[in-house]
Write an enzyme that holds these catalytic residues in place. Structure first.
Site, PDB file in Angstrom:
ATOM      1  N   CYS A   2     -28.469  -4.514  -9.198  1.00  0.00           N
ATOM      2  CA  CYS A   2     -29.160  -5.613 -10.047  1.00  0.00           C
ATOM      3  C   CYS A   2     -28.722  -7.101  -9.970  1.00  0.00           C
ATOM      4  O   CYS A   2     -28.214  -8.307  -9.926  1.00  0.00           O
ATOM      5  CB  CYS A   2     -28.319  -5.583 -11.760  1.00  0.00           C
ATOM      6  SG  CYS A   2     -28.924  -3.595 -11.830  1.00  0.00           S
ATOM      7  N   ARG A  27     -31.531  -7.534  -4.629  1.00  0.00           N
ATOM      8  CA  ARG A  27     -30.105  -7.129  -5.172  1.00  0.00           C
ATOM      9  C   ARG A  27     -30.933  -5.686  -5.860  1.00  0.00           C
ATOM     10  O   ARG A  27     -29.759  -4.740  -6.574  1.00  0.00           O
ATOM     11  CB  ARG A  27     -30.215  -7.786  -6.386  1.00  0.00           C
ATOM     12  CG  ARG A  27     -29.427  -9.298  -5.944  1.00  0.00           C
ATOM     13  CD  ARG A  27     -28.625  -9.903  -7.058  1.00  0.00           C
ATOM     14  NE  ARG A  27     -27.854  -9.759  -7.981  1.00  0.00           N
ATOM     15  CZ  ARG A  27     -26.641  -9.866  -7.255  1.00  0.00           C
ATOM     16  NH1 ARG A  27     -26.216 -11.241  -5.634  1.00  0.00           N
ATOM     17  NH2 ARG A  27     -25.620  -9.282  -7.744  1.00  0.00           N
ATOM     18  N   TRP A  72     -31.629  -2.199 -10.119  1.00  0.00           N
ATOM     19  CA  TRP A  72     -30.861  -0.783  -9.910  1.00  0.00           C
ATOM     20  C   TRP A  72     -30.222  -0.167 -10.038  1.00  0.00           C
ATOM     21  O   TRP A  72     -29.644  -0.092 -10.499  1.00  0.00           O
ATOM     22  CB  TRP A  72     -29.866  -1.544  -8.082  1.00  0.00           C
ATOM     23  CG  TRP A  72     -29.561  -0.427  -7.241  1.00  0.00           C
ATOM     24  CD1 TRP A  72     -30.445  -0.211  -6.077  1.00  0.00           C
ATOM     25  CD2 TRP A  72     -28.887   0.468  -7.383  1.00  0.00           C
ATOM     26  NE1 TRP A  72     -30.070   1.071  -5.214  1.00  0.00           N
ATOM     27  CE2 TRP A  72     -28.982   1.096  -6.254  1.00  0.00           C
ATOM     28  CE3 TRP A  72     -27.847   0.871  -7.870  1.00  0.00           C
ATOM     29  CZ2 TRP A  72     -28.087   1.907  -5.652  1.00  0.00           C
ATOM     30  CZ3 TRP A  72     -26.585   2.181  -7.829  1.00  0.00           C
ATOM     31  CH2 TRP A  72     -26.533   2.292  -6.106  1.00  0.00           C
ATOM     32  N   ASN A  98     -25.801  -6.455 -16.090  1.00  0.00           N
ATOM     33  CA  ASN A  98     -25.514  -6.180 -14.136  1.00  0.00           C
ATOM     34  C   ASN A  98     -24.332  -5.640 -14.322  1.00  0.00           C
ATOM     35  O   ASN A  98     -23.151  -6.248 -14.490  1.00  0.00           O
ATOM     36  CB  ASN A  98     -25.781  -7.223 -13.331  1.00  0.00           C
ATOM     37  CG  ASN A  98     -24.955  -7.028 -12.143  1.00  0.00           C
ATOM     38  OD1 ASN A  98     -25.075  -5.789 -11.862  1.00  0.00           O
ATOM     39  ND2 ASN A  98     -25.342  -8.409 -10.993  1.00  0.00           N
ATOM     40  N   GLY A  99     -24.169  -3.961 -14.281  1.00  0.00           N
ATOM     41  CA  GLY A  99     -23.024  -3.663 -13.561  1.00  0.00           C
ATOM     42  C   GLY A  99     -22.625  -2.484 -14.700  1.00  0.00           C
ATOM     43  O   GLY A  99     -23.727  -1.180 -14.215  1.00  0.00           O
ATOM     44  N   GLU A 468     -21.971   0.695  13.753  1.00  0.00           N
ATOM     45  CA  GLU A 468     -23.726  -0.511  13.373  1.00  0.00           C
ATOM     46  C   GLU A 468     -24.837  -0.514  13.761  1.00  0.00           C
ATOM     47  O   GLU A 468     -25.918  -0.185  12.721  1.00  0.00           O
ATOM     48  CB  GLU A 468     -22.982  -1.478  13.936  1.00  0.00           C
ATOM     49  CG  GLU A 468     -24.184  -3.161  13.432  1.00  0.00           C
ATOM     50  CD  GLU A 468     -24.457  -2.750  11.408  1.00  0.00           C
ATOM     51  OE1 GLU A 468     -23.967  -2.132  10.970  1.00  0.00           O
ATOM     52  OE2 GLU A 468     -25.610  -3.903  11.292  1.00  0.00           O
ATOM     53  N   LYS A 472     -27.802   0.813  11.116  1.00  0.00           N
ATOM     54  CA  LYS A 472     -28.693   0.240  10.604  1.00  0.00           C
ATOM     55  C   LYS A 472     -30.293   0.718  11.142  1.00  0.00           C
ATOM     56  O   LYS A 472     -31.216   1.092  10.319  1.00  0.00           O
ATOM     57  CB  LYS A 472     -28.775  -1.140  12.224  1.00  0.00           C
ATOM     58  CG  LYS A 472     -28.892  -2.619  11.981  1.00  0.00           C
ATOM     59  CD  LYS A 472     -28.852  -3.284  11.183  1.00  0.00           C
ATOM     60  CE  LYS A 472     -28.652  -3.097   9.959  1.00  0.00           C
ATOM     61  NZ  LYS A 472     -27.526  -3.527   8.883  1.00  0.00           N
ATOM     62  N   GLU A 475     -30.664   3.637   7.910  1.00  0.00           N
ATOM     63  CA  GLU A 475     -31.270   2.506   6.483  1.00  0.00           C
ATOM     64  C   GLU A 475     -32.866   2.225   6.283  1.00  0.00           C
ATOM     65  O   GLU A 475     -32.938   2.091   5.561  1.00  0.00           O
ATOM     66  CB  GLU A 475     -30.841   1.193   6.484  1.00  0.00           C
ATOM     67  CG  GLU A 475     -29.407   1.192   6.367  1.00  0.00           C
ATOM     68  CD  GLU A 475     -28.372  -0.037   6.107  1.00  0.00           C
ATOM     69  OE1 GLU A 475     -28.109  -0.945   4.965  1.00  0.00           O
ATOM     70  OE2 GLU A 475     -28.194  -0.986   7.354  1.00  0.00           O
ATOM     71  N   HIS A 491     -15.192  17.012  22.512  1.00  0.00           N
ATOM     72  CA  HIS A 491     -14.329  17.856  20.842  1.00  0.00           C
ATOM     73  C   HIS A 491     -14.942  18.106  19.511  1.00  0.00           C
ATOM     74  O   HIS A 491     -14.601  18.757  18.750  1.00  0.00           O
ATOM     75  CB  HIS A 491     -13.400  16.681  20.426  1.00  0.00           C
ATOM     76  CG  HIS A 491     -12.449  16.273  21.707  1.00  0.00           C
ATOM     77  ND1 HIS A 491     -10.739  16.951  22.341  1.00  0.00           N
ATOM     78  CD2 HIS A 491     -12.486  14.502  22.572  1.00  0.00           C
ATOM     79  CE1 HIS A 491     -10.703  16.248  23.294  1.00  0.00           C
ATOM     80  NE2 HIS A 491     -11.590  15.199  23.224  1.00  0.00           N
ATOM     81  N   LYS A 588     -29.031  -5.113  -1.624  1.00  0.00           N
ATOM     82  CA  LYS A 588     -28.197  -5.761  -0.741  1.00  0.00           C
ATOM     83  C   LYS A 588     -26.742  -6.069  -1.592  1.00  0.00           C
ATOM     84  O   LYS A 588     -25.982  -5.915  -1.041  1.00  0.00           O
ATOM     85  CB  LYS A 588     -28.375  -7.071  -0.960  1.00  0.00           C
ATOM     86  CG  LYS A 588     -28.269  -7.262   0.106  1.00  0.00           C
ATOM     87  CD  LYS A 588     -29.247  -8.789   1.220  1.00  0.00           C
ATOM     88  CE  LYS A 588     -28.841  -8.758   2.261  1.00  0.00           C
ATOM     89  NZ  LYS A 588     -27.736  -8.070   3.306  1.00  0.00           N
TER      90      LYS A 588
HETATM   91  C1  F6R Z   1     -25.855  -2.707   5.630  1.00  0.00           C
HETATM   92  C2  F6R Z   1     -25.531  -3.604   4.434  1.00  0.00           C
HETATM   93  C3  F6R Z   1     -24.442  -3.319   3.969  1.00  0.00           C
HETATM   94  C4  F6R Z   1     -23.466  -4.128   3.767  1.00  0.00           C
HETATM   95  C5  F6R Z   1     -22.196  -3.953   2.852  1.00  0.00           C
HETATM   96  C6  F6R Z   1     -21.125  -5.381   2.387  1.00  0.00           C
HETATM   97  O1  F6R Z   1     -27.277  -3.331   6.346  1.00  0.00           O
HETATM   98  O2  F6R Z   1     -25.695  -4.932   4.595  1.00  0.00           O
HETATM   99  O3  F6R Z   1     -23.676  -1.394   4.690  1.00  0.00           O
HETATM  100  O4  F6R Z   1     -22.740  -5.041   4.585  1.00  0.00           O
HETATM  101  O5  F6R Z   1     -22.829  -3.378   1.334  1.00  0.00           O
HETATM  102  O6  F6R Z   1     -21.951  -5.975   1.769  1.00  0.00           O
HETATM  103  P1  F6R Z   1     -21.432  -7.388   1.514  1.00  0.00           P
HETATM  104  O7  F6R Z   1     -21.361  -7.866   3.491  1.00  0.00           O
HETATM  105  O8  F6R Z   1     -22.127  -7.786   0.833  1.00  0.00           O
HETATM  106  O9  F6R Z   1     -19.852  -7.348   1.233  1.00  0.00           O
END
Ligand code: F6R
Length: 593
Positions: A2, A27, A72, A98-99, A468, A472, A475, A491, A588
């Protein structure tokens, strides 16, 4: 999660709020809304989904004071009714949050018993009704907001537009971010300064429980618990004002992937003297923890790997949401290193709050200057990657990892060598990012896009890269990609391999390469479609059906190995017609737990 924006000043307030919301859309993009103060009334516009309406089409009058919110969804579905801001019954004020109000159920029950009516499924409406209840008890509107806020549990930041007093906005911060921008005869409030840095870089950061009251172009800050006025400090943001635009690219993601050529160099642009204080602190710490969530968690893992393998540092790499069992053993003379892009991740902040309480030292590797984690840390390292707008993190991951590499190498007297390696990887990337590379990856996309389950094998320096890489692709493509250590294969995981299952093997020219070739042979023998990713030395190996060569990167080869996965993720999502920069269900900055 948010985004909140507020504005009071000489410009058209809906223009500023709309621009700010567009910048903060990373956000959350379930719905958005703007409320303006028009004489003694409030006019509102809300919409579901991304911000598509242009200013010229916005059915709002030109006024000097407005608030806005991009959502969000946490409580209540994605509907117009649940979209913020939420207006009071008498239409005297309107509020966005926001929260999460953690105690919203008992509060709602209490209010219902008192005959307050609810129209939405949101926890936020509870705050609106609480303020209504307080207005009958308190002398000033500010005290009503304060009284209501003090009943809330959880991390919540609110912004309220009052129609009864000219140009009056009240905001209270707790947990979720909020920053005030001070322009010439104008004031801005936002969850992220990026929303207004094109107008001013003079900002005030707040402590939790600060209440900010704007009246016209004046503001005051109060302690929301006591109601007493507080002093504040104006900070000038150092970061270059970066225009947040896609430039010639269709998506921020591709732009950000390609920027890595430069961002990795910026991340290590530290003098040895600037890194030494952290090294000294690490040496004298009783125990060192490193923590981060999601991609930042994998970066923490990779940094811990470099610190262990290069500089023999005994470091515990723990995800913040798994920290609970470590809290009782965390000590005053321990060091906690937080890794974060936004510097606002709720889980990570919670660990740091605990560390702060018992007096442990905090260090951070973050991208956003002035963010909560940045301000909480004694040893602060910004990686200077510039705004990362695509929800899926790319350039920040590699920047955090190269910084970790520099730190590890500096500890063993190889600072200069590390800087040179990063420079050489940067110029290699300049050549790597070419149509030829893109076409080769698109060729693979055509072969695999019909499949739904994929596996990525890594080991040792490439173990976190496998995780990672898989994240990627999950997502953005919504395909099931699973990364794991090649050591796990026999295993259990091998049971999942059948005819045509794509299996990626990340291979560097290191002591694990033989094991990885054998693991690839084993899955291929069971029908897997095998893709090698890594050093071109292994390009001709028969066990690979397809090979994605990566730049050499010397000691940084593991970091380089993530880049083909970023590109694969991008081209796969584009070919599937998915929303690349704003994938479904994600946001994000994860400011709620
Ligand atoms: C994935 C991604 C998230 C962030 C996670 C932590 O592409 O961006 O997994 O890495 O939400 O966010 P930050 O880095 O802002 O603490």
């Amino acid at each position: 999660m948010c985004g909140i924006v507020g504005y009071s000043g000489k410009q058209n307030s809906s223009k500023i709020v709309l621009e700010g919301l567009k910048t903060l859309e990373y956000r959350g993009y379930d719905s958005w809304g703007i409320a303006v103060q028009d004489k003694n009334q409030i006019k509102i516009f809300k919409e579901i989904g991304e911000i598509k309406t242009k200013l010229s089409m916005l059915p709002l009058p030109k006024t000097s004071c407005a608030i806005g919110h991009t959502r969000w969804a946490t409580h209540g579905g994605v509907t117009m009714t649940n979209a913020h801001p939420h207006i009071s019954t008498t239409k005297d004020f309107i509020l966005a949050q926001n929260g999460i109000v953690e105690n919203y159920t008992p509060l709602k029950n209490m209010l219902k018993k008192k005959n307050y009516k609810f129209k939405t499924q949101t926890d936020t409406e509870v705050i609106v009704r609480l303020i209504e209840q307080q207005t009958n008890k308190e002398d000033t509107f500010r005290d009503s907001v304060r009284g209501a806020f003090n009943m809330l549990e959880g991390r919540n930041t609110i912004i309220v537009l009052n129609s009864k007093q000219k140009e009056n906005i009240i905001a209270v911060k707790n947990g979720s971010p909020l920053v005030l921008g001070i322009g010439k005869d104008e004031l801005f409030l936002a969850s992220d300064a990026l929303a207004f840095t094109r107008y001013t870089k003079d900002v005030v950061f707040f402590d939790n429980l600060d209440l900010i009251e704007i009246k016209g172009n004046k503001f005051k800050i109060y302690d929301s618990r006591t109601g007493k006025e507080k002093k504040y400090k104006i900070t000038k943001l150092n970061s270059k004002v970066e225009e947040v635009s896609k430039g010639k690219y269709d998506h921020f993601m591709l732009k950000e992937i390609l920027e890595q050529k430069d961002t990795i160099s910026k991340a290590v642009n530290y003098k040895l003297e600037e890194i030494k204080p952290l090294i000294e602190e690490m040496k004298k710490s009783n125990r060192i923890y490193i923590t981060g969530a999601g991609t930042a968690g994998f970066a923490s893992g990779q940094i811990a790997y470099f610190l262990r393998s290069i500089s023999k540092v005994d470091i515990l790499d723990i995800r913040p949401y798994d920290f609970t069992s470590y809290l009782p053993i965390l000590k005053k003379d321990d060091l906690v290193i937080a890794v974060s892009q936004s510097g606002e991740t709720a889980d990570t902040i919670e660990v740091l709050e605990y560390a702060q309480e018992i007096g442990s030292t905090i260090a951070c590797i973050v991208n956003v200057e002035g963010s909560t984690i940045h301000r909480m840390s004694e040893f602060k390292y910004l990686i200077h990657a510039g705004p990362e707008i695509c929800v899926a993190s790319t350039k920040v991951f590699t920047s955090q990892c190269v910084f970790g590499y520099l730190l590890a190498k500096s500890m063993v007297g190889e600072y200069t060598e590390a800087r040179e390696e990063v420079e050489s990887m940067s110029s290699e990337l300049g050549e790597y990012f070419s149509e030829k590379t893109f076409e080769h990856i698109k060729g693979l996309v055509k072969k695999i896009r019909g499949r739904n389950h994929f596996f990525i094998l890594g080991k040792d320096q490439n173990a976190y890269i496998a995780l990672e890489g898989a994240l990627k692709i999950k997502e953005i493509s919504y395909k099931h990609f699973e990364g794991f250590s090649a050591g796990e294969l026999k295993h259990g995981v091998i049971a999942l391999i059948d005819k045509g299952t794509p299996v990626f093997t990340i291979i560097s020219d290191d002591m694990c390469s033989k094991d990885l070739l054998s693991a690839t042979e084993e899955v291929r023998a069971r029908g897997a479609y095998t893709v090698g990713v890594g050093s071109s030395k292994f390009k001709g190996e028969e066990c690979f059906d397809y090979f994605l060569p990566v730049v050499k990167g010397k000691g940084l080869s593991s970091i380089a190995n993530v880049i083909p996965f970023q590109l694969l993720s991008y081209f796969l999502a584009v070919s599937l017609g998915n929303s690349v920069d704003k994938p479904r269900n994600l946001a994000k900055s994860v400011t709620v737990k």
